[in-house]
Design a protein around this motif. Structure first.
Motif, PDB file in Angstrom:
ATOM      1  N   UNK A 200       0.753  -1.133   0.152  1.00  0.00           N
ATOM      2  CA  UNK A 200      -0.017   0.061  -0.139  1.00  0.00           C
ATOM      3  C   UNK A 200       0.785   1.311  -0.101  1.00  0.00           C
ATOM      4  N   UNK A 201       2.266   1.215   0.117  1.00  0.00           N
ATOM      5  CA  UNK A 201       2.978   2.286   0.423  1.00  0.00           C
ATOM      6  C   UNK A 201       3.989   2.259  -0.890  1.00  0.00           C
ATOM      7  N   UNK A 202       3.478   1.800  -2.096  1.00  0.00           N
ATOM      8  CA  UNK A 202       4.104   1.736  -3.343  1.00  0.00           C
ATOM      9  C   UNK A 202       5.423   0.855  -3.456  1.00  0.00           C
ATOM     10  N   UNK A 203       5.399  -0.238  -2.531  1.00  0.00           N
ATOM     11  CA  UNK A 203       6.575  -1.239  -2.839  1.00  0.00           C
ATOM     12  C   UNK A 203       5.793  -2.472  -3.664  1.00  0.00           C
ATOM     13  N   UNK A 204       6.514  -2.966  -4.464  1.00  0.00           N
ATOM     14  CA  UNK A 204       6.404  -3.992  -5.191  1.00  0.00           C
ATOM     15  C   UNK A 204       6.155  -5.213  -4.532  1.00  0.00           C
ATOM     16  N   UNK A 205       4.992  -5.959  -4.481  1.00  0.00           N
ATOM     17  CA  UNK A 205       4.807  -7.090  -3.463  1.00  0.00           C
ATOM     18  C   UNK A 205       6.018  -8.350  -3.935  1.00  0.00           C
ATOM     19  N   UNK A 206       5.844  -8.610  -5.145  1.00  0.00           N
ATOM     20  CA  UNK A 206       6.758  -9.629  -5.553  1.00  0.00           C
ATOM     21  C   UNK A 206       8.232  -9.485  -5.350  1.00  0.00           C
ATOM     22  N   UNK A 207       8.726  -8.300  -5.596  1.00  0.00           N
ATOM     23  CA  UNK A 207       9.924  -7.668  -5.145  1.00  0.00           C
ATOM     24  C   UNK A 207      10.346  -8.114  -3.702  1.00  0.00           C
ATOM     25  N   UNK A 208       9.440  -7.601  -2.957  1.00  0.00           N
ATOM     26  CA  UNK A 208       9.626  -7.580  -1.394  1.00  0.00           C
ATOM     27  C   UNK A 208       9.580  -9.005  -0.814  1.00  0.00           C
ATOM     28  N   UNK A 209       8.739  -9.973  -1.493  1.00  0.00           N
ATOM     29  CA  UNK A 209       8.543 -11.324  -1.344  1.00  0.00           C
ATOM     30  C   UNK A 209       9.833 -12.049  -1.629  1.00  0.00           C
ATOM     31  N   UNK A 210      10.505 -11.824  -2.615  1.00  0.00           N
ATOM     32  CA  UNK A 210      11.607 -12.719  -3.185  1.00  0.00           C
ATOM     33  C   UNK A 210      12.881 -12.116  -2.446  1.00  0.00           C
ATOM     34  N   UNK A 211      13.007 -10.690  -2.236  1.00  0.00           N
ATOM     35  CA  UNK A 211      14.061 -10.204  -1.286  1.00  0.00           C
ATOM     36  C   UNK A 211      14.049 -10.791  -0.024  1.00  0.00           C
ATOM     37  N   UNK A 212      12.835 -10.835   0.497  1.00  0.00           N
ATOM     38  CA  UNK A 212      12.782 -11.475   2.049  1.00  0.00           C
ATOM     39  C   UNK A 212      13.159 -12.815   2.120  1.00  0.00           C
TER      40      UNK A 212
END
Length: 297
Positions: A200-212
């Motif tokens: 909701x704060x302009x982060x790409x969900x897929x990118x966040x998921x993969x990085x984490x």
């Protein structure tokens, strides 16, 4: 500082250092023991505060709270290196105090005139929500947010290797997004929940998921003493900064919603939003109501 001066709030400003700000006076006898002009003690910005307080301890708490807000505004290892007191009361003494061993200043960010209004709004909303326990250990309630804040500070300030910083940032997210009784599939759950929440704060969900997912794997190997390959180490600091940023925005979000919903209920809402459209809509409405200004920023 990319501009001469920025006003955070009434009586509180941050300015670009001038030559006079970097002039120190010390006695000849103390010079071999302590030289305040070492690189660690040269500030990149000067903060001036005019505030009514009963004494230095209360004023110091005010300063630490402002510093905590600045660490949350963007990813930055913000800390004080020198404090000069100028009380107007005849009953209080002035003076200068130094931090003999400043924390790491690994992560830095710039401030320009365009940031002024954003920082003022951020400060006005977030400063009252900083828990007492974050500023004064043992004085307030310890909960998942204060624990997360401690781990966040560790990732920013401790003079440590990137793997350790990454572990601290992951532990910050664990304190926020995992329930007390959860044991299995932690990497998957943590990555999914964080990705869903901060999209909701302009982060790409897929990118966040993969990085984490990748970061959690590195953290687990590091904690258990396994080797981190050289190829992975090349990109490690970029990975660390991204995970710290996810931790930063997550702490801000939880500070804003904590009075409206319990942690476990919010985590359940995150889980349900992946499968149910009604739950997804409720999550969206909650975030929009409590974090609207943050979504725009």
């Amino acid at each position: 500082m990319e501009t001469d001066i920025i006003e955070i709030a009434d009586g509180c400003k941050i300015k670009r250092p001038e030559p006079i700000d970097l002039e120190y006076e010390i006695s000849y006898e103390s010079f071999p023991m302590f030289d305040p002009m070492t690189p660690h003690h040269i500030p990149s910005a000067i903060m001036t505060i005019e505030h009514r307080a009963k004494g230095q301890p209360e004023m110091l708490r005010k300063i630490e709270k402002i510093v905590a807000v600045l660490r949350l505004f963007k990813v930055g290892s913000v800390s004080t290196v020198r404090t000069k007191w100028n009380p107007t009361s005849l009953l209080q003494f002035g003076g200068t105090s130094y931090r003999t061993s400043p924390p790491s200043a690994t992560f830095k960010y710039g401030l320009n005139k365009e940031d002024e209004k954003k920082l003022q709004t951020f400060f006005e909303i977030i400063e009252p929500k900083i828990p007492t326990e974050v500023i004064e250990k043992g004085k307030g309630e310890t909960n998942f947010i204060t624990i997360a804040f401690d781990r966040y500070n560790d990732s920013l300030l401790k003079q440590d290797i990137p793997e350790s910083r990454l572990a601290s940032a992951i532990m910050c997210l664990e304190a926020l997004y995992l329930k007390d009784n959860e044991r299995g599939e932690l990497s998957e759950r943590l990555s999914q929940r964080t990705a869903v929440a901060i999209k909701f704060f302009n982060y790409n969900s897929l990118e966040v998921f993969n990085i984490l997912k990748k970061s959690y794997d590195i953290r687990s190997r590091f904690v258990h003493g396994s080797k981190i390959e050289k190829e992975e180490q090349k990109d490690l600091m970029r990975l660390v900064e991204k995970v710290i940023d996810y931790a930063r925005i997550s702490i801000v979000m939880f500070l804003l919603i904590q009075e409206s919903i319990e942690k476990d209920k919010f985590i359940s809402m995150l889980n349900n939003s992946l499968l149910d459209d009604k739950a997804k809509q409720k999550l969206k409405e909650l975030i929009e109501e409590k974090c609207q200004w943050l979504m725009k920023g």
